[in-house]
Design a protein around this motif. Structure first.
Motif, PDB file in Angstrom:
ATOM      1  N   PHE A 202     -12.130  35.459  11.275  1.00  0.00           N
ATOM      2  CA  PHE A 202     -13.324  35.011  11.801  1.00  0.00           C
ATOM      3  C   PHE A 202     -14.436  34.789  10.654  1.00  0.00           C
ATOM      4  O   PHE A 202     -15.027  33.719  10.541  1.00  0.00           O
ATOM      5  N   LEU A 203     -14.674  35.749   9.784  1.00  0.00           N
ATOM      6  CA  LEU A 203     -15.382  35.811   8.763  1.00  0.00           C
ATOM      7  C   LEU A 203     -15.086  34.856   7.586  1.00  0.00           C
ATOM      8  O   LEU A 203     -15.806  34.138   7.098  1.00  0.00           O
ATOM      9  N   TRP A 204     -13.536  34.440   7.511  1.00  0.00           N
ATOM     10  CA  TRP A 204     -13.191  33.658   6.481  1.00  0.00           C
ATOM     11  C   TRP A 204     -13.540  32.225   6.961  1.00  0.00           C
ATOM     12  O   TRP A 204     -14.020  31.370   6.103  1.00  0.00           O
ATOM     13  N   ILE A 205     -13.253  31.942   8.171  1.00  0.00           N
ATOM     14  CA  ILE A 205     -13.977  30.870   8.775  1.00  0.00           C
ATOM     15  C   ILE A 205     -15.328  30.239   8.736  1.00  0.00           C
ATOM     16  O   ILE A 205     -15.710  29.178   8.098  1.00  0.00           O
ATOM     17  N   ILE A 206     -16.173  31.323   8.947  1.00  0.00           N
ATOM     18  CA  ILE A 206     -17.540  31.297   8.578  1.00  0.00           C
ATOM     19  C   ILE A 206     -17.939  30.943   7.298  1.00  0.00           C
ATOM     20  O   ILE A 206     -18.756  30.070   6.788  1.00  0.00           O
ATOM     21  N   LEU A 207     -17.432  31.654   6.471  1.00  0.00           N
ATOM     22  CA  LEU A 207     -17.671  31.665   5.060  1.00  0.00           C
ATOM     23  C   LEU A 207     -17.245  30.222   4.448  1.00  0.00           C
ATOM     24  O   LEU A 207     -17.960  29.712   3.488  1.00  0.00           O
ATOM     25  N   GLU A 208     -16.027  29.732   4.617  1.00  0.00           N
ATOM     26  CA  GLU A 208     -15.416  28.431   4.286  1.00  0.00           C
ATOM     27  C   GLU A 208     -16.489  27.362   4.870  1.00  0.00           C
ATOM     28  O   GLU A 208     -16.546  26.378   4.179  1.00  0.00           O
ATOM     29  N   SER A 209     -17.179  27.414   6.034  1.00  0.00           N
ATOM     30  CA  SER A 209     -18.106  26.516   6.213  1.00  0.00           C
ATOM     31  C   SER A 209     -19.390  26.416   5.703  1.00  0.00           C
ATOM     32  O   SER A 209     -20.275  25.421   6.021  1.00  0.00           O
ATOM     33  N   VAL A 210     -19.935  27.485   4.960  1.00  0.00           N
ATOM     34  CA  VAL A 210     -21.015  27.451   4.081  1.00  0.00           C
ATOM     35  C   VAL A 210     -21.064  26.575   2.966  1.00  0.00           C
ATOM     36  O   VAL A 210     -20.424  26.839   2.008  1.00  0.00           O
ATOM     37  N   ALA A 211     -22.255  25.664   2.979  1.00  0.00           N
ATOM     38  CA  ALA A 211     -22.347  24.779   1.864  1.00  0.00           C
ATOM     39  C   ALA A 211     -23.432  25.398   0.827  1.00  0.00           C
ATOM     40  O   ALA A 211     -23.135  25.298  -0.379  1.00  0.00           O
ATOM     41  N   ASP A 212     -24.398  26.068   1.430  1.00  0.00           N
ATOM     42  CA  ASP A 212     -25.496  26.573   0.828  1.00  0.00           C
ATOM     43  C   ASP A 212     -25.601  28.155   1.042  1.00  0.00           C
ATOM     44  O   ASP A 212     -26.084  28.613   2.072  1.00  0.00           O
ATOM     45  N   PRO A 213     -25.038  29.034  -0.029  1.00  0.00           N
ATOM     46  CA  PRO A 213     -25.261  30.465   0.533  1.00  0.00           C
ATOM     47  C   PRO A 213     -26.568  30.922   0.626  1.00  0.00           C
ATOM     48  O   PRO A 213     -26.731  31.957   0.930  1.00  0.00           O
ATOM     49  N   ASP A 214     -27.527  30.267   0.048  1.00  0.00           N
ATOM     50  CA  ASP A 214     -28.997  30.870   0.012  1.00  0.00           C
ATOM     51  C   ASP A 214     -29.376  30.915   1.526  1.00  0.00           C
ATOM     52  O   ASP A 214     -30.229  31.836   2.039  1.00  0.00           O
ATOM     53  N   CYS A 215     -28.901  30.079   2.504  1.00  0.00           N
ATOM     54  CA  CYS A 215     -29.059  30.086   4.091  1.00  0.00           C
ATOM     55  C   CYS A 215     -28.626  31.505   4.345  1.00  0.00           C
ATOM     56  O   CYS A 215     -29.254  32.208   5.413  1.00  0.00           O
ATOM     57  N   LEU A 216     -27.216  31.920   3.897  1.00  0.00           N
ATOM     58  CA  LEU A 216     -26.731  33.172   4.377  1.00  0.00           C
ATOM     59  C   LEU A 216     -27.854  34.271   3.870  1.00  0.00           C
ATOM     60  O   LEU A 216     -28.016  35.415   4.561  1.00  0.00           O
ATOM     61  N   LYS A 217     -28.301  34.192   2.903  1.00  0.00           N
ATOM     62  CA  LYS A 217     -29.265  35.265   2.287  1.00  0.00           C
ATOM     63  C   LYS A 217     -30.629  35.346   3.349  1.00  0.00           C
ATOM     64  O   LYS A 217     -30.820  36.434   3.496  1.00  0.00           O
ATOM     65  N   ASP A 218     -31.047  34.215   3.594  1.00  0.00           N
ATOM     66  CA  ASP A 218     -32.257  34.118   4.628  1.00  0.00           C
ATOM     67  C   ASP A 218     -31.770  34.975   5.887  1.00  0.00           C
ATOM     68  O   ASP A 218     -32.719  35.826   6.395  1.00  0.00           O
ATOM     69  N   TRP A 219     -30.916  34.592   6.405  1.00  0.00           N
ATOM     70  CA  TRP A 219     -30.218  35.205   7.800  1.00  0.00           C
ATOM     71  C   TRP A 219     -30.240  36.796   7.516  1.00  0.00           C
ATOM     72  O   TRP A 219     -30.562  37.285   8.393  1.00  0.00           O
TER      73      TRP A 219
END
Length: 897
Positions: A202-219
């Protein structure tokens, strides 16, 4: 146990994530080869299965967290496999979360939470812990992704098997693994859990779809802040808006000027790192955070762009340091560098921040309070300033001042205003180490949105480390209070900008806003704060003073005020305008004012020039007040002597050892209430015409002030007119009854010497040697000095006079009243002439021939005095009530009562 608590939750992402970043993430997610699914089962379906519609990116992260929590809830017994220290710590943490009594044996606490029949509160606490653990694991994965993308490398799926070990491998070249306190790689609450194969997929699929890691940081940081607030059960932490506006204001108003050099910053409340997000990049932060969860996300923020040397951070409250004399860097016996010793040795910080969102006291029942009590009791310095109401933030401020160098700045955000209840030893410690630059009280501000309320402390203290004794003691802090409301982020930014700008220019004025700032410099210096801490929390007094400012005009608009210059000729010639260069300003158009200080406090006096006491001419500050209209003379004299003026001086005038140091500018700012100013204008224009029934009420003031006051309370528009009438009546009473009041001493006893000479005629008086009721044997010559004066009761009643050579003469006086008066007058004469002669006694002392008649007259004087004193008191009471802009109860006189 069901996990519906999490399954039913949804996230509102508006307002905390940038719109363009969100849209880009969703677009990238929709184009991904592995479309996101809303559950683990959907993600693991065969490729040929029809894909489900793409779901928002952040809902996927929420679904992942829920899956990880559900997985941990299936096997809570795994917690019992941890080592003893982590089991004990986790048991305490869950006990605090569930607000249940802690077992006597901490080792047993964890077992209550993993048993199948756990309570609803224990189940909720367990879920909260597992949710934190899940978010910490996602944060480590996001951190790895951020590092790899910036380095041009690829994140491997195998890295997800043990996220803590993967982060440790990337940090290995930067970290001394034996001494590091880095929460990301430590064996703690958040490192034991390993993702299952399903959650890894589940986590691998989400990480592969991330283009901008900074979006993850904000969340991540947003969710961590929410989880932290839910965990604490306290006021939510100050948000980034607070820290952003704080740093912007500190730099703009030159409270910080680093010019690019590497500097040290200290904070015992690092939180999730929000405080350094907008801080100058040249600051190297050292500090503590009491919650491992928040410290971990502070490290996520710190390490986000790249692996680097870990900061000198530690889990704790900051009170673990000794504050003792700094020595050489100590090593443990194993050769490891002691992190706490390194932090204890620092004493050169340029800036420090303390965020005290909640008041924690050692007398509380929570785990945080118990931990505070243990820490303070073991501390060699802090235990000396321990008081029941001293909060953890106050101890942290004392500890933090020890970290600052000369001129270092401490910004301390609190939810309570400091008062003497906080503990005098701790307050004295603060005053012994720093200047208080500003106390900004924002407690009266209303915030239109929850976000603004979260980002606005109730009060901010700004202190500067000061080692120079006289500089520190003579400093006078800036006291600031804000009123009104904040409607948006722009108002919060303006508020901080203006508040910190007032530190350098406390007299500057600002245009009208939804909020108003009222600033004043403390009337006393810090030397006197040591004796009595100046308490800005007296909101009743401060609010009434500020309300008075808004509903009054300054005295300078009604009178010309000058400081008396002793170099000028002190003249009683009223034709000589010796103080004023203006041709129309004469010495007989106004009155003098001066202040005297005694053990009973400060007292204001006014007098025309011909009644000015001579002792004032050289050693007192004198002011001359000339009303612009002669008709205003008496009302303004009464106003300046009223309780309102006294309260105003207490509020705004500089004091030294309790005595007011009044300046000409202070007198010009004395408030004249608007309703009184309107009546003074009518008085000058001769427009004081009122209906007959109101004139009748005003006519009662001179004879029945108390009855007139009851009538005026129902007619508030008469207050200004009643004040003028009462002031005129009071001045007339003082002029006509001056003789009466001069006969009475402060202890309300008749001054018989003045009474005999001013009330009785010469025919009613006679000398001691000629009095018909006094007998004596003339054994003393007229010019022998008398050293002994004694009252006799046996064998006969009288007064014995004795010389140095033993010669005596007895005055035989049977009448007790006459004997007491004669003895009293001889004693008064001895204060003037220590050893009077018999001739001087007979020349200077006169007594009434008829004692009974004199006693009757004295009784009448005392009765008249009591009656007139009561009338004066009622007039002063009426004057105080009439000065209030709103209707006040009759038993409330002045602003401080």
């Amino acid at each position: 146990m069901s996990s519906s608590l999490f399954d039913s939750e949804s996230i509102d992402i508006s307002g905390w994530i940038k719109k363009d970043r969100l849209e880009k993430t969703i677009e990238d997610t929709a184009k991904s080869d592995s479309p996101p699914r809303s559950s683990v089962q959907e993600l693991l379906q065969p490729k040929e299965a029809p894909p489900s519609p793409p779901s928002p990116f952040f809902e996927q992260l929420e679904a992942l967290m829920n899956a990880m929590v559900a997985d941990q809830l299936k096997k809570p017994d795994d917690l019992l496999k941890l080592n003893s220290s982590r089991r004990e710590g986790m048991g305490r943490f869950l006990t605090e979360l569930s607000q249940t009594p802690e077992p006597l044996d901490p080792q047993l606490a964890l077992r209550h939470f993993v048993r199948p029949d756990r309570s609803e509160a224990e189940q909720k606490a367990l879920k909260q812990l597992f949710r934190q653990i899940a978010l910490a694991q996602i944060a480590k994965a996001a951190l790895l992704l951020s590092w790899r993308k910036r380095a041009g490398a690829r994140l491997e799926r195998a890295d997800l098997k043990d996220l803590t070990a993967s982060v440790e491998r990337d940090l290995r070249s930067y970290v001394n693994l034996q001494t590091s306190t880095c929460q990301l790689i430590q064996q703690n609450f958040y490192s034991w859990y390993k993702l299952t194969p399903e959650t890894q997929s589940f986590l691998w699929i989400i990480l592969e779809s991330v283009a901008d890691p900074d979006c993850l940081k904000d969340w991540l940081l947003h969710r961590a802040r929410i989880l932290s607030a839910e965990t604490l059960g306290e006021r939510q932490r100050y948000g980034e808006g607070f820290y952003r506006n704080l740093w912007k204001s500190l730099e703009k108003h030159r409270l910080l000027s680093f010019r690019g050099e590497q500097r040290i910053g200290f904070s015992p409340t690092l939180r999730d790192g929000s405080l350094f997000e907008h801080a100058p990049p040249s600051i190297q932060w050292v500090g503590f955070e009491s919650l491992s969860f928040e410290l971990l996300f502070g490290e996520v923020r710190h390490f986000w762009k790249e692996p680097k040397n870990p900061p000198l951070w530690a889990k704790g409250s900051g009170l673990e340091m000794s504050m003792e004399q700094q020595g050489s860097l100590l090593l443990t016996h194993s050769g490891k560098l002691n992190i706490l010793k390194q932090m204890d040795a620092i004493s050169c910080a340029e800036v420090a921040i303390i965020s005290e969102e909640s008041s924690i006291r050692a007398t509380g029942k929570g785990l945080a309070s118990q931990a505070l009590k243990r820490t303070v009791d073991q501390h060699s310095i802090l235990k000396k300033i321990k008081q029941p109401n001293t909060t953890r933030g106050i101890y942290q401020a004392c500890q933090t001042l020890d970290k600052l160098r000369q001129d270092g700045i401490l910004v301390w955000a609190r939810e309570e205003v400091l008062s003497e209840e906080a503990g005098k030893p701790a307050l004295h410690f603060l005053l012994d180490h720093a200047k208080i630059l500003m106390i900004a009280d924002f407690s009266a501000l209303h915030c239109k949105t929850p976000e603004l309320e979260r980002d606005l402390p109730k009060v901010i203290y700004v202190l500067r480390r000061e080692n120079r004794l006289e500089e520190r003691k003579s400093h006078r802090p800036l006291l600031l209070k804000a009123y009104g409301s904040l409607e948006g982020e722009r108002d919060l930014e303006t508020l901080f900008d203006r508040a910190f700008g007032l530190i350098h220019r406390p007299d500057q004025a600002f245009p009208a806003e939804p909020f108003q700032l009222h600033a004043r410099v403390s009337p006393v210096d810090q030397r006197e704060w040591e004796q009595h801490w100046f308490n800005p929390k007296d909101n009743e007094m401060v609010d009434q003073i500020e309300d008075l400012k808004r509903n009054s005009a300054p005295l300078g608009q009604f009178a010309t005020i000058r400081t008396f210059n002793p170099s000028l000729q002190f003249s009683f010639d009223k034709r000589e305008p010796h103080l004023f260069p203006e041709s129309n300003m004469r010495a007989d158009t106004g009155f003098y004012l001066w202040v005297e200080h005694s053990k009973n406090g400060n007292e204001i006096f006014t007098a025309p020039e011909d009644r000015l006491p001579g002792y004032l001419r050289n050693n007192h500050a004198l002011f001359y007040i000339a009303p612009l209209k002669p008709e205003w003379n008496q009302p303004l004299q009464t106003l300046i002597r009223s309780s309102l003026a006294r309260d105003w001086f207490d509020y705004s005038v500089e004091r030294k050892k309790g005595a007011w140091l009044i300046k000409e500018s202070d007198l010009k700012q004395v408030p004249v209430p608007k309703h009184l100013g309107e009546v003074l204008g009518k008085l000058a224009r001769n427009e004081m015409v009122l209906p007959p029934h109101e004139e009748q009420i005003l006519g009662m003031i001179s004879t029945e002030p108390d009855s007139a006051l009851k009538a005026i309370e129902s007619l508030p528009h008469l207050k200004g007119h009643a004040f003028v009438h009462a002031s005129q009546t009071l001045v007339q009473l003082e002029e006509h009854q001056n003789t009466l009041f001069s006969l009475i001493s402060p202890d309300e006893q008749i001054r018989y010497s003045d009474f005999f000479r001013s009330v009785m005629t010469e025919k009613d008086l006679t000398g001691v040697h000629q009095h018909p009721l006094i007998r004596y044997n003339p054994t003393l010559t007229p010019h022998q000095a008398i050293q002994v004066v004694t009252s006799l009761k046996t064998p006969v009643s009288g007064i014995l006079l004795g010389t140095a050579k033993g010669l005596t003469q007895t005055l035989y006086i049977q009448d007790q009243w006459l004997r007491d008066r004669c003895f009293e007058m001889i004693e008064n004469l001895r204060r003037e002439i220590p050893e009077p002669t018999w001739a001087e006694i007979t020349q200077r002392i006169v007594l009434p021939r008829n004692p009974d008649q004199a006693q009757v007259m004295a009784g009448q004087i005392l009765k008249a005095y009591s009656s007139e004193k009561l009338r004066r008191r009622e007039l002063n009471h009426l004057i105080s009530v009439c000065l209030a802009p709103r209707k006040e109860s009759a038993d409330k006189i002045g602003l401080l009562q």
